[in-house]
Design a protein around this motif. Structure first.
Motif, PDB file in Angstrom:
ATOM      1  N   GLY A   1      11.075 -13.765  19.545  1.00 25.90           N
ATOM      2  CA  GLY A   1      10.366 -14.890  18.942  1.00 25.90           C
ATOM      3  C   GLY A   1       8.886 -14.607  18.699  1.00 25.90           C
ATOM      4  O   GLY A   1       8.227 -15.329  17.946  1.00 25.90           O
ATOM      5  N   GLN A   2       8.378 -13.575  19.342  1.00 29.54           N
ATOM      6  CA  GLN A   2       6.953 -13.235  19.186  1.00 29.54           C
ATOM      7  C   GLN A   2       6.693 -12.284  18.016  1.00 29.54           C
ATOM      8  O   GLN A   2       5.547 -12.031  17.659  1.00 29.54           O
ATOM      9  N   LEU A   3       7.784 -11.756  17.442  1.00 28.50           N
ATOM     10  CA  LEU A   3       7.596 -10.688  16.447  1.00 28.50           C
ATOM     11  C   LEU A   3       6.839 -11.143  15.207  1.00 28.50           C
ATOM     12  O   LEU A   3       5.997 -10.424  14.683  1.00 28.50           O
ATOM     13  N   ALA A   4       7.159 -12.340  14.731  1.00 30.64           N
ATOM     14  CA  ALA A   4       6.510 -12.808  13.492  1.00 30.64           C
ATOM     15  C   ALA A   4       5.003 -12.901  13.691  1.00 30.64           C
ATOM     16  O   ALA A   4       4.214 -12.445  12.850  1.00 30.64           O
ATOM     17  N   LYS A   5       4.609 -13.440  14.830  1.00 31.99           N
ATOM     18  CA  LYS A   5       3.173 -13.570  15.096  1.00 31.99           C
ATOM     19  C   LYS A   5       2.529 -12.192  15.272  1.00 31.99           C
ATOM     20  O   LYS A   5       1.415 -11.941  14.791  1.00 31.99           O
ATOM     21  N   PHE A   6       3.253 -11.308  15.970  1.00 31.15           N
ATOM     22  CA  PHE A   6       2.724  -9.949  16.190  1.00 31.15           C
ATOM     23  C   PHE A   6       2.473  -9.259  14.859  1.00 31.15           C
ATOM     24  O   PHE A   6       1.412  -8.692  14.626  1.00 31.15           O
ATOM     25  N   ARG A   7       3.456  -9.322  13.969  1.00 29.89           N
ATOM     26  CA  ARG A   7       3.302  -8.658  12.662  1.00 29.89           C
ATOM     27  C   ARG A   7       2.195  -9.331  11.842  1.00 29.89           C
ATOM     28  O   ARG A   7       1.457  -8.661  11.121  1.00 29.89           O
ATOM     29  N   ARG A   8       2.126 -10.647  11.944  1.00 30.22           N
ATOM     30  CA  ARG A   8       1.078 -11.373  11.199  1.00 30.22           C
ATOM     31  C   ARG A   8      -0.307 -10.904  11.641  1.00 30.22           C
ATOM     32  O   ARG A   8      -1.167 -10.581  10.821  1.00 30.22           O
ATOM     33  N   ARG A   9      -0.497 -10.834  12.957  1.00 34.11           N
ATOM     34  CA  ARG A   9      -1.807 -10.400  13.459  1.00 34.11           C
ATOM     35  C   ARG A   9      -2.079  -8.931  13.103  1.00 34.11           C
ATOM     36  O   ARG A   9      -3.211  -8.551  12.825  1.00 34.11           O
ATOM     37  N   TRP A  10      -1.041  -8.144  13.136  1.00 36.90           N
ATOM     38  CA  TRP A  10      -1.200  -6.720  12.776  1.00 36.90           C
ATOM     39  C   TRP A  10      -1.650  -6.614  11.317  1.00 36.90           C
ATOM     40  O   TRP A  10      -2.529  -5.831  10.965  1.00 36.90           O
ATOM     41  N   ARG A  11      -1.032  -7.425  10.472  1.00 35.03           N
ATOM     42  CA  ARG A  11      -1.411  -7.386   9.043  1.00 35.03           C
ATOM     43  C   ARG A  11      -2.865  -7.820   8.859  1.00 35.03           C
ATOM     44  O   ARG A  11      -3.606  -7.245   8.052  1.00 35.03           O
ATOM     45  N   ILE A  12      -3.265  -8.835   9.583  1.00 35.62           N
ATOM     46  CA  ILE A  12      -4.675  -9.260   9.493  1.00 35.62           C
ATOM     47  C   ILE A  12      -5.573  -8.111   9.939  1.00 35.62           C
ATOM     48  O   ILE A  12      -6.598  -7.801   9.302  1.00 35.62           O
ATOM     49  N   ALA A  13      -5.197  -7.453  11.018  1.00 37.38           N
ATOM     50  CA  ALA A  13      -6.006  -6.347  11.543  1.00 37.38           C
ATOM     51  C   ALA A  13      -6.119  -5.215  10.523  1.00 37.38           C
ATOM     52  O   ALA A  13      -7.205  -4.643  10.331  1.00 37.38           O
ATOM     53  N   ILE A  14      -5.021  -4.888   9.852  1.00 46.54           N
ATOM     54  CA  ILE A  14      -5.047  -3.831   8.823  1.00 46.54           C
ATOM     55  C   ILE A  14      -6.063  -4.192   7.735  1.00 46.54           C
ATOM     56  O   ILE A  14      -6.906  -3.384   7.348  1.00 46.54           O
TER      57      ILE A  14
ATOM     58  N   ILE B   1       7.050  -7.327   0.762  1.00 43.11           N
ATOM     59  CA  ILE B   1       8.307  -8.050   1.033  1.00 43.11           C
ATOM     60  C   ILE B   1       8.029  -9.215   1.992  1.00 43.11           C
ATOM     61  O   ILE B   1       8.517 -10.332   1.814  1.00 43.11           O
ATOM     62  N   ALA B   2       7.175  -8.948   3.003  1.00 45.86           N
ATOM     63  CA  ALA B   2       6.813 -10.014   3.946  1.00 45.86           C
ATOM     64  C   ALA B   2       6.082 -11.142   3.233  1.00 45.86           C
ATOM     65  O   ALA B   2       6.293 -12.331   3.525  1.00 45.86           O
ATOM     66  N   ALA B   3       5.213 -10.779   2.294  1.00 50.32           N
ATOM     67  CA  ALA B   3       4.468 -11.799   1.551  1.00 50.32           C
ATOM     68  C   ALA B   3       5.421 -12.657   0.725  1.00 50.32           C
ATOM     69  O   ALA B   3       5.322 -13.890   0.695  1.00 50.32           O
ATOM     70  N   ALA B   4       6.370 -11.990   0.075  1.00 45.48           N
ATOM     71  CA  ALA B   4       7.334 -12.731  -0.743  1.00 45.48           C
ATOM     72  C   ALA B   4       8.158 -13.673   0.138  1.00 45.48           C
ATOM     73  O   ALA B   4       8.389 -14.838  -0.220  1.00 45.48           O
ATOM     74  N   ASP B   5       8.557 -13.179   1.313  1.00 41.89           N
ATOM     75  CA  ASP B   5       9.326 -14.026   2.237  1.00 41.89           C
ATOM     76  C   ASP B   5       8.509 -15.248   2.651  1.00 41.89           C
ATOM     77  O   ASP B   5       9.003 -16.373   2.678  1.00 41.89           O
ATOM     78  N   ALA B   6       7.243 -14.980   3.004  1.00 41.27           N
ATOM     79  CA  ALA B   6       6.416 -16.059   3.549  1.00 41.27           C
ATOM     80  C   ALA B   6       6.043 -17.085   2.486  1.00 41.27           C
ATOM     81  O   ALA B   6       6.018 -18.291   2.742  1.00 41.27           O
ATOM     82  N   VAL B   7       5.754 -16.600   1.300  1.00 38.72           N
ATOM     83  CA  VAL B   7       5.234 -17.509   0.275  1.00 38.72           C
ATOM     84  C   VAL B   7       6.349 -18.152  -0.544  1.00 38.72           C
ATOM     85  O   VAL B   7       6.326 -19.339  -0.831  1.00 38.72           O
ATOM     86  N   TRP B   8       7.347 -17.332  -0.907  1.00 38.18           N
ATOM     87  CA  TRP B   8       8.392 -17.856  -1.783  1.00 38.18           C
ATOM     88  C   TRP B   8       9.766 -17.940  -1.121  1.00 38.18           C
ATOM     89  O   TRP B   8      10.733 -18.345  -1.747  1.00 38.18           O
ATOM     90  N   GLY B   9       9.880 -17.451   0.103  1.00 38.38           N
ATOM     91  CA  GLY B   9      11.169 -17.470   0.777  1.00 38.38           C
ATOM     92  C   GLY B   9      12.196 -16.647   0.039  1.00 38.38           C
ATOM     93  O   GLY B   9      13.305 -17.085  -0.217  1.00 38.38           O
TER      94      GLY B   9
ATOM     95  N   ALA C   1       0.102 -11.406   4.989  1.00 39.55           N
ATOM     96  CA  ALA C   1       0.892 -10.398   4.268  1.00 39.55           C
ATOM     97  C   ALA C   1       0.225 -10.040   2.938  1.00 39.55           C
ATOM     98  O   ALA C   1       0.201  -8.872   2.538  1.00 39.55           O
ATOM     99  N   ILE C   2      -0.328 -11.045   2.262  1.00 41.76           N
ATOM    100  CA  ILE C   2      -0.993 -10.767   0.975  1.00 41.76           C
ATOM    101  C   ILE C   2      -2.251  -9.920   1.206  1.00 41.76           C
ATOM    102  O   ILE C   2      -2.517  -8.964   0.466  1.00 41.76           O
ATOM    103  N   ALA C   3      -3.005 -10.242   2.239  1.00 39.98           N
ATOM    104  CA  ALA C   3      -4.224  -9.471   2.527  1.00 39.98           C
ATOM    105  C   ALA C   3      -3.878  -8.009   2.830  1.00 39.98           C
ATOM    106  O   ALA C   3      -4.528  -7.085   2.331  1.00 39.98           O
TER     107      ALA C   3
END
Lengths: 373, 309
Positions: free
Chosen positions: B164-177, B297-305, B243-245
Motif C-alpha cells: 500500500g505504500q508503493l504509490a506514495k514511494f514512487r510519487r515521492r521518488w518522481r518528485i525527487a528526480i 505511463i504513470a502520468a497517463a494512469d494518474a491523470v486519465w486512468g 509523474a508529469i514532472a
C-alpha cells in the motif's frame, strides 16, 4: 577471371572469423598503440589492408563495392573499431598523401601505414582555432631547406602514441585566414615537441595538446605545396566527412538491430524503429556517395553523411543505455555502452562541428547565401 | 498564487548558502567516478537541513528547495531521498544516507556505498533494509554518483512496509528526480552561458551566433519548465503532477545535455572543464524508475486512468 563479389564476401568472412582478436583494444596509452598496430599488421599479412589504395604503393586497387563488402563483413564480425589509433593514418593521412603527396612521400609512408608500422595523429586545431580553423597561428619559418615550427596544437588524437602528425601551420607570415598555410608531415620524435595528454569525460586520454619549440622539419615533408595547405587540409577533411566512417556506420546499423532484439519496452520500441530507419537511410546515402566518389570528385554532400552519422551515433548510444539500464554490466564494462555514450559526444565536434557542417551544407549543397561569420 | 519565497524559506536558503560558501566546495579536477562530499553531508545533517520536512510549519516544497540547491553543486550528496522520500516511510530518519532501489536486490543503487538504510520497491512490496558495515560492494560507473551493490542480499533482514505504500514511494521518488534534475540543469546552463559569452571564434563570442542563441534559449526554457513542474509537484504531492514532472525532466535531458556539450566544443568533453559534473548526473537520473516511458505511463494512469480505457 576476376573474383565475384559473393566470392570476395565469402573469403572476407572466412578470414575475419579466423583472425578477429578475441579482446577489444585497450582504450589509451602504449597498449592501445601495440594493439592497433598488431591488428593492422595482421590485416596486411592477410591481404586485407589498403583495399582501395594504389597497387604501386602496396595497396590492392580494389573497387569501392569490394571495400563496402569488406566493411560489411568487418562490422558483422565485430572486428576492432576502425575509430582507433589507426584512424588518422588510414582515413586522413593515407588518403591525403594519395591525393596530394609526392611520389617519394607516398612510397615512404603508405606502405608503413598499411603494414601497421606507424601511428599518425592530427595537428589542425589550436586553442583559438577550432571551428574557425583558418585563424590558426602555429607558424613555420623557412630556414634553408627546413621549416622551423613554433606554436601549439590541441585536440590532437593519438599524439601521445603517434609517430607522424599531419600538421597544418602558417608558413607565410604576411598571410591571413586560408592563405599562406602548409600541410606538413611532422615526425613526432623531432626535438622540441612536447605532448600533454588530455583526459576526457569518457575516461581515457583521447586527446592531447602538442607544443612546438623550434621544431625543424624538412621542406620535403610539405604535402601539396608550400603555402597551399588549406587545399590539402580540405582534402583531408573531405575524407573524414565522406566515407571514412563507413565501417562505423555499418556497425551502427547492426547495433540498432541488437537493441531491437534486446528491447521489451513499447515506448523505447518506437525510438528504435526511428533509429532503424535512420540507419538504413544513412547506409543508402553513404553507399551512393562512396560509389559516386570512385568515378570523380564529389561535392560537399559528404558533410551531410558525416552529420547524419554523428547525430545518429549519439542517439544510438543514448538508446543503448535506456534499454540496458545505467548500471548494467554491458554499460559499465571497459568497452561498454557507458563509454560509448560519453565518447559519442565527440562525434558532432571532431572533424568540424555539426554547426560547421550545417554551414557547409547550407551554402554548398543547398546554395543558400553565406551568412556573416 | 504566490511564487515568492516566504520569509522562512528565504531564511533557510540563506542559511544553506552560508553553509555552502563556508565549505569552499570546488569541482574536482580529475574525477571521472563519484565525487561525494562527506563534509557537506555532515554539515547538512548538523544544520538540520535534511529533516526540514519533519519540522513544524515546513513541508515537501521547502525540502525541494533545499534539494534543488544542493544539486547545483559540482559534488554529490545524498539529500533527495533523505529529505523528500524517507520521512514518509521511516520512523528513524537518522539512519541515513538513504539509498532507493526498484526491482531486484542485486541491482546497483545510487548512494548505496555510504547508505545506512535502503528502501526497495520490489513491485509488490516496499522493503526497508538496514545496511550494516561491509555489506556493499562499490560499483565504478561514469555517472558521478556513488553506486553500489549488496554483496549478499539474502543475508540481510528486511522489513515489509506494505504494498500500500508503493504509490506514495514512487510519487515521492518522481518528485525527487524532477527536483534534482532542475538543479543540475540550472548549473550546467549557467556554466555554458558563461562559456559562450567568452569563447571567441570568427572574431566574436560564439554566443553571438543565432544558431547557438536559439538553442540555448530552448535549453533555458526546458530548464525553467522542469523547475516549475518539479516545484508544483512538491507543493501538491499529487500523483499526476509528480509523474508529469519526472516525465518532462527525463524526456528533456537528452536534448538539453547534447546541446550544452555541443556549445563547449572539445573542451566540454574533457575532465578539465567542469560541465560533466552535472551532465553525468543528469544522465544517471534519466534511467531512474523505469526512465521517461515508465513515468509517462504513470502520468497517463494518474491523470486519465489509462488502465481503465
Amino acid at each position: 577471371m576476376s573474383e565475384s563479389l559473393d566470392d570476395f564476401r565469402a573469403r572476407a568472412r572466412s578470414w575475419l572469423q579466423e583472425n578477429v582478436p578475441e579482446h577489444g583494444s585497450p582504450l589509451e596509452g602504449p597498449e592501445s598503440r601495440d594493439y592497433a598496430l598488431a591488428w593492422q599488421k595482421r590485416q596486411f599479412e592477410g591481404g586485407w589492408a589498403g583495399l582501395t589504395w594504389p597497387a604501386a604503393y602496396g595497396g590492392k586497387d580494389l573497387s569501392v563495392l569490394q571495400q563496402i563488402v569488406w566493411f560489411e563483413e568487418y562490422a558483422r564480425a565485430k572486428a576492432p573499431s576502425t575509430h582507433n589509433a589507426l584512424f588518422v593514418g588510414m582515413n586522413h593521412a593515407g588518403p591525403t598523401l594519395i591525393a596530394c603527396g609526392s611520389d617519394a612521400q607516398k612510397a615512404f609512408h603508405l606502405p608503413k601505414i598499411m603494414k601497421g608500422e606507424v601511428i599518425w595523429c592530427q595537428g589542425f586545431s589550436e586553442p583559438n582555432a577550432g571551428s574557425d580553423l583558418a585563424s590558426l597561428r602555429t607558424k613555420g619559418v623557412v630556414d634553408g631547406d627546413e621549416l622551423v615550427v613554433n606554436g601549439q596544437k590541441i585536440w590532437s588524437s593519438y599524439a601521445d602514441i603517434g609517430d607522424y602528425q599531419e600538421l597544418l601551420i602558417r608558413t607565410d607570415p604576411d598571410s591571413s585566414r586560408h592563405h599562406g598555410l602548409s600541410w606538413v608531415i611532422c615526425d613526432m620524435k623531432t626535438p622540441g615537441i612536447t605532448v600533454r595528454p588530455i583526459k576526457t569525460m569518457a575516461g581515457p586520454a583521447k586527446y592531447a595538446e602538442v607544443f612546438y619549440d623550434n621544431v625543424r622539419i624538412s621542406l620535403s615533408n610539405i604535402v601539396g605545396g608550400l603555402n597551399n595547405g588549406w587545399k590539402t587540409a580540405m582534402a583531408t577533411l573531405g575524407f573524414e566527412r565522406g566515407t571514412a566512417s563507413l565501417a562505423l556506420q555499418i556497425s551502427l546499423g547492426l547495433r540498432v538491430e541488437e537493441l531491437i532484439a534486446a528491447n521489451t519496452d513499447a515506448v523505447t520500441g518506437e525510438t528504435l524503429m526511428d533509429l532503424r530507419a535512420d540507419a538504413a537511410a544513412l547506409r543508402a546515402m553513404s553507399y551512393q556517395f562512396a560509389i559516386k566518389s570512385e568515378t570523380g570528385p564529389v561535392g560537399s554532400e559528404g558533410s551531410m553523411i558525416r552529420l547524419y552519422f554523428a547525430e545518429l551515433a549519439k542517439r544510438v548510444a543514448s538508446a543503448s543505455i535506456d534499454i540496458f539500464g545505467i548500471a548494467a554490466p554491458d554499460v559499465l564494462a571497459e568497452h561498454g555502452l557507458g563509454f560509448d555514450y560519453f565518447d559519442s559526444y565527440s562525434e558532432t565536434i571532431a572533424g568540424g562541428t555539426a554547426e560547421i557542417q550545417r554551414n557547409i551544407i547550407a551554402e554548398r549543397v543547398l546554395g543558400l547565401p553565406r551568412g556573416s561569420r | 498564487m504566490d511564487f515568492d519565497f516566504s520569509e522562512d524559506q528565504a531564511a533557510i536558503l540563506s542559511g544553506l548558502e552560508q553553509l555552502i560558501s563556508s565549505l569552499n566546495i570546488e569541482a574536482p579536477k580529475d574525477a571521472v567516478f563519484s565525487a561525494y562530499s562527506q563534509a557537506l553531508d555532515n554539515e547538512l545533517t548538523e544544520g538540520g537541513f535534511l529533516d526540514i520536512t519533519q519540522q513544524e510549519g515546513f513541508g515537501l516544497l521547502d525540502g525541494a528547495l533545499i534539494v534543488e540547491r544542493l544539486a547545483r553543486l559540482p559534488v554529490s550528496v545524498e539529500a533527495a531521498a533523505s529529505v523528500l522520500i524517507a520521512p514518509a516511510f521511516l520512523e528513524d530518519t537518522t539512519r541515513r544516507p538513504v539509498a532507493i532501489l526498484q526491482g531486484k536486490l542485486t541491482k546497483p543503487a545510487r548512494f548505496l556505498p555510504m547508505a545506512k538504510t535502503l528502501l526497495v520497491d520490489t513491485d509488490d512490496d516496499l522493503l526497508r533494509i538496514e545496511i550494516p558495515e561491509g555489506a556493499v560492494e562499490e560499483v565504478e560507473t561514469l555517472f558521478a554518483y556513488p553506486y553500489g551493490c549488496l554483496k549478499n542480499p539474502k543475508a540481510l533482514s528486511s522489513v515489509s512496509l506494505g504494498a500500500g505504500q508503493l504509490a506514495k514511494f514512487r510519487r515521492r521518488w518522481r518528485i525527487a528526480i524532477a527536483v534534482e534534475a532542475a538543479g543540475l540543469m540550472q548549473s550546467a546552463l549557467d556554466l555554458v552561458l558563461e562559456h559562450v559569452k567568452t569563447r571567441q571564434q570568427f572574431g566574436r563570442p560564439i554566443g553571438s551566433f543565432q544558431a547557438i542563441q536559439h538553442r540555448l534559449v530552448m535549453a533555458a526554457e526546458l530548464g525553467q519548465a522542469v523547475r516549475w513542474l518539479a516545484f508544483k509537484a512538491a507543493w501538491s504531492d499529487d500523483e499526476g503532477d509528480a509523474a508529469i514532472a519526472a516525465t518532462f525532466a527525463q524526456d528533456s535531458t537528452p536534448k538539453f545535455v547534447t546541446d550544452l556539450h555541443q556549445f563547449c566544443g572539445a573542451m566540454g568533453l574533457t575532465l578539465e572543464f567542469p560541465l560533466h559534473h552535472w551532465t553525468y548526473r543528469l544522465r544517471a537520473l534519466l534511467g531512474e524508475l523505469g526512465g521517461s516511458s515508465g513515468q509517462a505511463i504513470a502520468a497517463a494512469d494518474a491523470v486519465w486512468g489509462s488502465k481503465n480505457v
